[in-house]
Every structure is written in structure tokens, then in C-alpha cells.
Write an enzyme that holds these catalytic residues in place. Structure first.
Site, mmCIF file in Angstrom:
data_model
loop_
_atom_site.group_PDB
_atom_site.id
_atom_site.type_symbol
_atom_site.label_atom_id
_atom_site.label_comp_id
_atom_site.label_asym_id
_atom_site.label_seq_id
_atom_site.Cartn_x
_atom_site.Cartn_y
_atom_site.Cartn_z
ATOM 1 N N TRP A 74 0.811 -1.171 0.118
ATOM 2 C CA TRP A 74 0.061 -0.012 -0.109
ATOM 3 C C TRP A 74 0.789 1.213 -0.106
ATOM 4 O O TRP A 74 1.708 1.613 1.000
ATOM 5 C CB TRP A 74 -0.974 0.041 1.179
ATOM 6 C CG TRP A 74 -2.048 1.068 1.194
ATOM 7 C CD1 TRP A 74 -3.275 0.669 0.254
ATOM 8 C CD2 TRP A 74 -2.325 2.149 1.712
ATOM 9 N NE1 TRP A 74 -4.036 1.978 0.501
ATOM 10 C CE2 TRP A 74 -3.457 2.729 1.350
ATOM 11 C CE3 TRP A 74 -1.427 2.726 2.587
ATOM 12 C CZ2 TRP A 74 -3.861 3.891 2.064
ATOM 13 C CZ3 TRP A 74 -1.921 4.019 3.138
ATOM 14 C CH2 TRP A 74 -3.230 4.865 2.786
ATOM 15 N N ASN A 100 6.843 -3.085 6.005
ATOM 16 C CA ASN A 100 5.702 -2.539 6.229
ATOM 17 C C ASN A 100 5.938 -1.300 7.000
ATOM 18 O O ASN A 100 6.506 -1.690 8.389
ATOM 19 C CB ASN A 100 4.587 -3.379 6.695
ATOM 20 C CG ASN A 100 3.347 -2.820 7.305
ATOM 21 O OD1 ASN A 100 3.142 -1.543 6.890
ATOM 22 N ND2 ASN A 100 2.577 -3.294 8.010
ATOM 23 N N GLY A 101 5.289 -0.175 7.119
ATOM 24 C CA GLY A 101 5.900 0.910 8.066
ATOM 25 C C GLY A 101 6.539 1.950 7.026
ATOM 26 O O GLY A 101 6.518 2.197 5.899
ATOM 27 N N GLU A 484 -19.893 16.303 11.934
ATOM 28 C CA GLU A 484 -19.566 15.072 11.563
ATOM 29 C C GLU A 484 -19.979 14.039 12.419
ATOM 30 O O GLU A 484 -20.265 12.801 12.251
ATOM 31 C CB GLU A 484 -18.021 15.133 12.021
ATOM 32 C CG GLU A 484 -17.262 13.711 11.879
ATOM 33 C CD GLU A 484 -17.273 12.923 10.309
ATOM 34 O OE1 GLU A 484 -17.761 13.463 9.263
ATOM 35 O OE2 GLU A 484 -17.011 12.064 10.339
ATOM 36 N N LYS A 488 -22.017 10.737 11.296
ATOM 37 C CA LYS A 488 -21.659 9.321 11.614
ATOM 38 C C LYS A 488 -22.840 8.612 11.939
ATOM 39 O O LYS A 488 -22.851 7.443 11.372
ATOM 40 C CB LYS A 488 -20.399 9.511 12.904
ATOM 41 C CG LYS A 488 -19.409 8.484 12.679
ATOM 42 C CD LYS A 488 -18.335 8.906 11.590
ATOM 43 C CE LYS A 488 -18.617 9.080 10.258
ATOM 44 N NZ LYS A 488 -17.641 9.457 9.380
ATOM 45 N N GLU A 491 -25.306 7.856 9.077
ATOM 46 C CA GLU A 491 -24.741 7.101 8.091
ATOM 47 C C GLU A 491 -24.582 5.476 8.472
ATOM 48 O O GLU A 491 -25.214 4.893 7.537
ATOM 49 C CB GLU A 491 -23.232 7.604 8.031
ATOM 50 C CG GLU A 491 -22.353 7.224 6.765
ATOM 51 C CD GLU A 491 -20.887 7.830 6.847
ATOM 52 O OE1 GLU A 491 -20.616 8.130 7.805
ATOM 53 O OE2 GLU A 491 -20.379 7.521 5.780
ATOM 54 N N LYS A 607 -17.774 3.134 -0.174
ATOM 55 C CA LYS A 607 -16.775 3.785 0.508
ATOM 56 C C LYS A 607 -16.090 5.036 -0.414
ATOM 57 O O LYS A 607 -15.660 6.024 0.161
ATOM 58 C CB LYS A 607 -15.633 2.875 0.625
ATOM 59 C CG LYS A 607 -14.502 3.129 1.119
ATOM 60 C CD LYS A 607 -14.701 3.526 2.678
ATOM 61 C CE LYS A 607 -13.625 4.129 3.397
ATOM 62 N NZ LYS A 607 -13.923 4.836 4.489
HETATM 63 O O1 M6R Z 1 -12.761 9.607 -0.164
HETATM 64 P P1 M6R Z 1 -13.122 11.010 0.101
HETATM 65 O O2 M6R Z 1 -12.709 11.545 1.296
HETATM 66 O O3 M6R Z 1 -13.051 11.950 -0.911
HETATM 67 O O4 M6R Z 1 -14.906 10.444 0.554
HETATM 68 C C1 M6R Z 1 -15.745 11.778 0.712
HETATM 69 C C2 M6R Z 1 -16.986 11.273 1.236
HETATM 70 O O5 M6R Z 1 -17.608 10.328 0.384
HETATM 71 C C3 M6R Z 1 -16.725 10.617 2.766
HETATM 72 O O6 M6R Z 1 -15.979 11.290 3.546
HETATM 73 C C4 M6R Z 1 -17.930 9.937 3.161
HETATM 74 O O7 M6R Z 1 -18.748 11.068 3.848
HETATM 75 C C5 M6R Z 1 -17.575 9.051 4.410
HETATM 76 N N1 M6R Z 1 -18.333 7.737 4.052
HETATM 77 C C6 M6R Z 1 -18.163 9.747 5.548
HETATM 78 O O8 M6R Z 1 -18.161 8.753 6.763
#
Ligand code: M6R
Length: 612
Positions: A74, A100-101, A484, A488, A491, A607
Site C-alpha cells: 500500500w 511495512n511501515g 461529523e 456518523k 450514516e 466507500k
Molecule cells: O474519499 P473521500 O474522502 O473523498 O470521500 C468523501 C466522502 O464520500 C466520505 O467522507 C463520506 O462522507 C464518508 N463515508 C463519511 O464517513
């Protein structure tokens, strides 16, 4: 985060390593590689992309052997290319390593090794370790050379080495990055995490920082870095595979919440030096920041959680750098014909680096001559590539849809940027400067302390789990914490409606909904607006709302204003959104858990939002 596997045994080695690596895929990666020792010497294969590409390469050109190492990378230093993929070899091609690190002092070590005549192929911090061992091998046997090389490293590492001189032994060690040993029947393993080896053995030796291991088919031999033997019995793993992938946590989200002290350490690494009271960035970022005009204008663009980090950034940069900052939702920015020119810097904030609206905003800003600085977690991502400079957050892959460690590491990156610019422009110096540098260095420890309140937060969450509407309130730096926190909760618990507001806005509308028992999470940590927040709490309570107050430790006076109280360690106000985010994440998690929600994969959410 990279995945490491090492294998000694009689099973087909490339298949065994590939299989173990595939069980580490959840850690996230962008390239993969393998090094196997056989009668021809060391054979290395690498591919960018998924393990499938490496498996195909091995099918076309199979490699046999009984000892080898593998890696999923990564990217942190250097883009995700085949050359940068691990394993990395020394000049002779007779030893290979996976890592890794982040090796903090790699630049100075590389300079020294270049002067000693070593040739480098990659842009990684990792490759220096192969050359370092090669250098020590000129005067020492391999076990000593390995330990001497380890002693030179600063930063975090888990490393495994295979050498053509040692056909029956692997060498491994760790410091602040995970590495375990698996002891099977007639075979042994190194791995980043238990799931890699769980199908083959449940007998695991956990390693501590600064221990070196020689691994043969008979088992591990542990020593200190001075070569002093260490005795340790294997532990029997009782978890099933699904639990093991989450490190024993029931959800990735909870695992990632708990990873925040380490994630923030990584964001600060190489950039914050409290001993020297110094904040710095890599050469390219510093060069970029040096070009900013005295009257530069900043526009921060982002979506979702990253937007909330941007709002914290606005408060930070305006207060300490005295630079005008606008924060815009990327989806609005791209369509509102914003005023942009060469004296505008657009700061894009994005975990994935792939969010369609943020990418479109970056492209638009570029077309209009603005400069682009990106704060991003994924190296080589589209937005990172489209930017003039990038501050990588190094938080490690985030798997849960709900962002936690990515958020706090974005805010941390913004704090670093603020301190760097404030010092450079003469707005901070002397004792206030040192206080802030020390305060920022302390943040990982304070997060650890904030996490200790988990049992109380779980109990409070249980009390309010049946509620279907929540407000979140904060002021100044903690307005974004309120936004936020509400995001959370809604969501990951789609049964609940939650809204975040600037506490001063309550009386302009939202207060009309407050009624008996309506839960309101209020961030009332130590700050310049503390008294105002307390007044807002009383306005809610006057209407019989229930205040779940997040306050600073030692604030006894707040008790009589709170229906439920969560305390967090005290910090400078500028860093308080990082610390206050922790209970707010845990609260959302436990409310959602009590409601039986699909926490890691909430319905309708992705995501990475790569479409408009
Ligand atoms: O990958 P990004 O930071 O650009 O994504 C932005 C948003 O889609 C993301 O922060 C979304 O709001 C999260 N699921 C919140 O927990």
C-alpha cells in the site's frame, strides 16, 4: 496497509505465499510481489494491481522452492509501480526484503549508501534496508548484519529478509508495525496478521518491538537487537477467521476507531519534531508552500467527512496563519463558477483520492490557473496525481464505509500545515509555538486516553438507542465535530435522523423541535466559547431536551448541566476536534450496534463515490 508473508516449509512455496497474502487483502494494497529461493538463486516476481496479476505471472513463469517472502504494498513512498513493489533486493540480487511501515531516516541513509557505491532502483524508503544489510554483510555474518541494520532504522517497520546465503532461514523484526510468527507442523510463517496463517496453524508467537527473529522450519529463535536470546511460548488462537481479519473487533469501524493513535503517529511522522520544536514537510510540499503569495487566498474543497475536516482547517488557517479561507462542498464548487486565479490555492481533502466531485473541482481549479494542494490517504490516486503537491495522511487503508481514522488524520494534516505556515509567516514563535508543537505531539496519547471512556460511552449509547432523532451542537472548532458526529450516526444507523448545528444557530430554528427527552449531543470542551456553549445547553434543557455532553476532564461544573457526561482529556482548542471526535465516533458506533445495523456496509452508501 502493506501485508507481509514469509514461509519456510515443504509445501509449494509460491501457492502458500499467495494464499496467505490473499487472506491479508482486507488491509488494502496496490501492488504485490514475491521472492523465492531455489537452486537458481533468488527469483523475484512483482505486479501492480491485484494479486490475480501476480498469480498469472507465476502461472506463466512458475517458481519452485521451499523458502520465500511475499508482500502486498500500500504505497507510501513512491507511486504504486512495479519497480516500487516489494520485495526489494540489494545490489547483488542475493538478498530480498519486504517491509511495512515508514523508515523515517531513509533519506540520510540513502545518501550514505549512495556514497558507498550502492545503486538504487526504486523510490521507496524500503530499499535502503536491503543495501544496509548488504553493507554490514561485508564484515559480519548475516544474523548480526540484519540486527546492525535494524539498529540504524528510525520510524516504523516490520521487515522480513530472505538471503541466498541462508537457504533454510528467514529473518524478521518489527517496530510499531505488526509482525507475527506462525508455528505449524513442519512449516513456519511470518505474517502481518493472524488471518494469513489461520488455515495452517493456530499457534502464534507475538513479537515485541525491537526483537529480531531467525525462522527455520523448526520454529523461531528470538533475540534482542544485541543478540541476547529471548524465550517466548506460542499463543493458541481461538478466534475464527472473520473475527481475526478484524483483529478481534466485531467491526472494521471499531477496529479503525482504535487504530487512531497509531494512524495519527504516522501522519505526524517525519513532519513534527517536538524535541527540535520543528514542523516540516517533504521537499516538494515545502517548495509548493514557499511559492504561496503573501496575499494568497485559500479555497478548501471536499465532500462528506472530508468537508468537515475542511471546516476545521478553515478555523485553523484563519486563526493562526491569518490567510482568508473559504470551504466549499466540491459538488457545489464545481458548478458555481468560482473566482479563481494564480493567487488562489485550492486545498482538496479526500481519503480515497477518487471522489468524482472533488476530482472535478481540482481539474476546474487547475484550468483557471489555481494551485492545488491535496490532503489524501491513498498514494498515486487520481486526485493526488492531478495535484501540484500532496500531504499524505498515512492513516492506512480504511475499510468501514464510515470514515473515522481518515477524518482525524486529515485534521492532523491540516494542523501540521497551519503550524508550518504560521511559523513561516511569523505569526507563531517562542512559548506559544512550542506549546502548540508539544500539544500536537501529544495528540496520539490523548486519543488513547479518550478511548478509555468506551465502556461509559457504550452505556450512554444503550440509554439513547431507541431515540430516532438527535441533534449535535458545537461552536468554533467543534461546529465541524457536531456536523461529523451527526453524519456518523445517520450514516451507520439509517433508522435515525441526526443533524449537526453551530450551537448559536439553535434559536434560529432547530430549537422548535426540542421536546421531552430529545437527545442533543453537545461538545462543550475547554474553549474560548465554553460559557456560550453552556448557555446553549441550558436553552435545550429548558425545553426538556436531554444533553449528552462531551466535556474536558476536570470540568466539575459541567456535571449539573449534563443529562449524560462523557469526558475527554484537555488539549489546546485547535486540537480539540481530533480528541472530541473519538467519543462521538464511539457513541454512533454503539447506538448503531444496539439497533442491529450493518455498521461496516450501511445500505445505499459506498466507500468511494466515483460518480456524480
Ligand atoms: O474519499 P473521500 O474522502 O473523498 O470521500 C468523501 C466522502 O464520500 C466520505 O467522507 C463520506 O462522507 C464518508 N463515508 C463519511 O464517513
Amino acid at each position: 496497509m502493506c501485508g507481509i508473508v514469509g514461509y519456510v516449509g515443504s509445501a509449494p512455496v509460491s501457492e502458500t505465499i499467495l494464499d496467505a497474502l490473499s487472506r491479508l487483502e482486507y488491509r488494502g494494497y496496490d501492488s504485490a510481489g514475491i521472492a523465492i529461493l531455489n537452486s537458481k538463486g533468488l527469483e523475484v516476481r512483482k505486479r501492480t494491481g491485484k494479486l490475480k496479476a501476480l498469480a498469472e505471472a507465476l502461472q506463466q513463469e512458475p517458481v519452485e522452492g521451499h523458502i520465500g517472502i511475499g508482500h502486498t504494498r500500500w504505497a507510501t513512498h513512491g507511486e504504486p509501480t512495479e519497480v516500487n513493489a516489494h520485495p526489494h533486493t540489494d545490489c547483488t540480487g542475493t538478498l530480498a526484503i519486504v517491509h511495512n511501515g515508514i523508515i523515517e531516516n531513509y533519506a540520510e541513509l540513502k545518501e550514505r549508501l549512495l556514497a558507498q557505491g550502492h545503486t538504487f532502483r526504486s523510490q521507496t524508503d524500503t530499499e535502503i534496508f536491503a543495501h544496509l544489510v548488504e553493507e554490514f554483510l561485508k564484515a559480519h555474518p548475516i544474523d548480526a548484519a540484519f540486527r546492525l541494520a535494524l539498529k540504524e532504522l528510525k520510524g516504523s517497520y516490520a521487515v522480513v529478509l530472505v538471503s541466498a546465503r541462508e537457504p533454510h532461514r528467514l529473518f524478521g523484526a518489527r517496530n510499531a508495525s505488526p509482525l507475527i510468527v506462525g508455528v505449524g507442523k513442519g512449516e513456519t510463517f511470518f505474517a502481518s496478521d493472524v488471518p494469513a496463517i489461520l488455515e495452517r496453524t493456530r499457534s502464534v508467537v507475538y513479537l515485541n518491538d525491537h526483537e529480531a527473529v531467525e525462522l527455520t522450519v523448526d520454529g523461531p529463535r528470538l533475540t534482542t537487537l544485541e543478540g541476547k536470546p529471548i524465550r517466548r511460548q506460542p499463543t493458541k488462537i481461538e478466534w475464527n477467521l472473520a473475527a481475526a481479519r478484524k483483529g478481534g473487533f466485531p467491526h472494521f469501524m471499531l477496529k479503525e476507531i482504535h487504530e487512531q493513535p497509531a494512524a495519527i503517529e504516522q501522519t505526524l511522522m517525519n513532519r513534527l519534531d517536538p524535541a527540535k520544536a520543528r514542523v516540516t514537510f517533504d521537499r516538494k510540499t515545502k517548495a509548493f508552500l514557499d511559492t504561496l503569495h503573501a496575499n494568497e487566498r485559500v479555497i478548501i474543497i471536499a465532500c462528506g467527512t472530508a468537508y468537515h475536516a475542511g471546516v476545521v482547517g478553515e478555523y485553523m488557517l484563519e486563526e493562526f496563519v491569518r490567510i482568508p479561507v473559504d470551504v466549499d462542498l466540491a459538488s457545489e464548487f464545481r458548478y458555481r463558477d468560482p473566482m479563481l486565479d494564480r493567487r488562489t490555492t485550492v486545498i482538496a481533502i479526500t481519503q480515497s483520492g477518487e471522489t468524482a466531485d472533488t476530482l472535478a473541482g481540482v481539474r476546474l481549479a487547475k484550468e483557471h490557473g489555481a494551485k492545488i494542494l491535496t490532503i489524501c490517504n491513498v498514494m498515486g490516486s487520481s486526485i493526488a496525481r492531478a495535484s501540484d503537491a500532496v500531504i499524505y495522511t498515512h492513516a492506512g487503508p480504511e475499510i468501514a464505509v464510515a470514515s473515522t481514522k481518515a477524518y482525524t488524520s486529515q485534521v492532523t494534516a491540516l494542523a501540521l500545515l497551519t503550524l508550518y505556515l504560521a511559523k513561516k509567516r511569523g505569526h507563531l514563535s517562542g512559548a506559544p509555538w512550542r506549546r502548540l508543537v508539544e500539544g500536537l505531539a501529544n495528540v496520539p496519547r490523548l486519543i488513547e486516553q479518550a478511548l478509555q471512556a468506551e465502556p461509559e460511552i457504550k452505556a450512554i449509547a444503550a440509554k439513547y438507542a431507541a431515540a430516532r432523532n438527535f441533534y449535535y451542537l458545537g461552536r468554533r472548532y467543534n461546529v465541524p465535530t457536531a456536523l461529523e458526529g451527526a453524519l456518523k450516526l445517520k450514516e451507520i444507523c439509517p433508522l435515525i435522523h441526526a443533524e449537526g448545528y453551530a450551537a448559536g444557530e439553535m434559536k434560529h430554528g432547530p430549537i422548535s423541535l426540542i421536546r421531552d427527552g430529545w437527545p442533543v449531543v453537545v461538545i462543550a470542551t475547554h474553549s474560548s466559547v465554553y460559557d456560550k456553549v453552556v448557555s446553549n445547553i441550558e436553552e435545550v434543557r429548558a425545553r426538556k431536551g436531554h444533553c449528552i455532553v462531551i466535556a474536558s476532564e476536570g470540568d466539575h461544573a459541567i456535571k449539573r448541566h449534563a443529562n449524560s457526561l462523557i469526558t475527554v482529556p484537555k488539549t489546546e482548542e485547535i486540537f480539540s476536534p481530533i480528541i472530541a471526535a473519538i467519543p462521538s465516533q464511539l457513541f454512533a458506533y454503539y447506538v448503531a450496534d444496539a439497533n442491529g445495523c450493518d455498521i461496516d456496509q450501511p445500505p445505499n452508501l459506498a466507500k468511494s463515490v466515483t460518480v456524480e
